[in-house]
Write a protein that holds these residues in place. Sequence first.
Motif, short mmCIF file in Angstrom:
data_model
loop_
_atom_site.label_atom_id
_atom_site.label_comp_id
_atom_site.label_asym_id
_atom_site.label_seq_id
_atom_site.Cartn_x
_atom_site.Cartn_y
_atom_site.Cartn_z
N LYS A 13 0.84 -1.24 0.06
CA LYS A 13 -0.01 -0.04 -0.13
C LYS A 13 0.86 1.30 0.05
N MET A 14 2.14 1.26 0.42
CA MET A 14 2.84 2.31 0.93
C MET A 14 3.42 2.67 -0.65
N ALA A 15 3.56 1.69 -1.55
CA ALA A 15 4.02 1.80 -2.91
C ALA A 15 3.17 2.60 -3.74
N GLU A 16 1.82 2.36 -3.33
CA GLU A 16 0.84 2.99 -4.21
C GLU A 16 0.63 4.65 -3.78
N LYS A 17 -0.14 5.47 -4.46
CA LYS A 17 -0.49 6.49 -4.09
C LYS A 17 -1.76 6.39 -3.22
N LEU A 18 -1.99 7.44 -2.08
CA LEU A 18 -3.14 7.40 -1.53
C LEU A 18 -4.09 8.18 -1.95
N ARG A 19 -5.31 7.46 -2.27
CA ARG A 19 -6.41 8.21 -2.96
C ARG A 19 -7.31 8.93 -2.14
N ILE A 20 -7.05 10.25 -2.34
CA ILE A 20 -7.94 11.26 -1.53
C ILE A 20 -8.83 12.38 -2.14
N ALA A 21 -9.79 12.73 -1.50
CA ALA A 21 -10.77 13.55 -2.03
C ALA A 21 -11.12 14.77 -0.84
#
Length: 166
Positions: A13-21
């Motif tokens: 998960k840390m390798a992915e971008k965090l999807r934020i709105a």
Amino acid sequence: MRNDDFSLLSPEKMAEKLRIAVVGVGGMGGKHAELIAQNPKASLVGVCDLDKAKADACAAKLKTKAWYSHGELLEKEKLDAITIGTPHYEHPVIAMAAFDKGLHVLSEKPLGVTAGSVQEALASWKKAREKKSGLVYGVMFQERTFPHYRKLKELIMAYQLEKQFS
């Protein structure tokens, strides 16, 4: 069913971008959106505001999608987290809707305008944590580092200690 993996902390998960709105892009929410858009570890998936002109302008500036209903945003976008920068009375309602979707929430202060609404939001978060134990509910306290507030805290703490030992 309880999920005890802290999915945000896993190497995958840390390798992915965090999807934020960002919900509410007037004052502080607009700044949240700008900073998220600049963060290489985050993806600004969308911005939401009841004021369509504000939502559209922010979305165009930051090259993301505009939403006008937090409910529709939460229903249709794949998210990991939201930030809340709306008027205070909306904070608990939006947070509870996000918790229902298993999302992490960072809210501007205060968490709500009544003790009852804050208690409802906290209960909703605790219930959501039964399904996703690592779920985060944070509140902004950015002004706590301002020198005048630090001095005020120091004076209050000194007074409390003095009262305790006198």
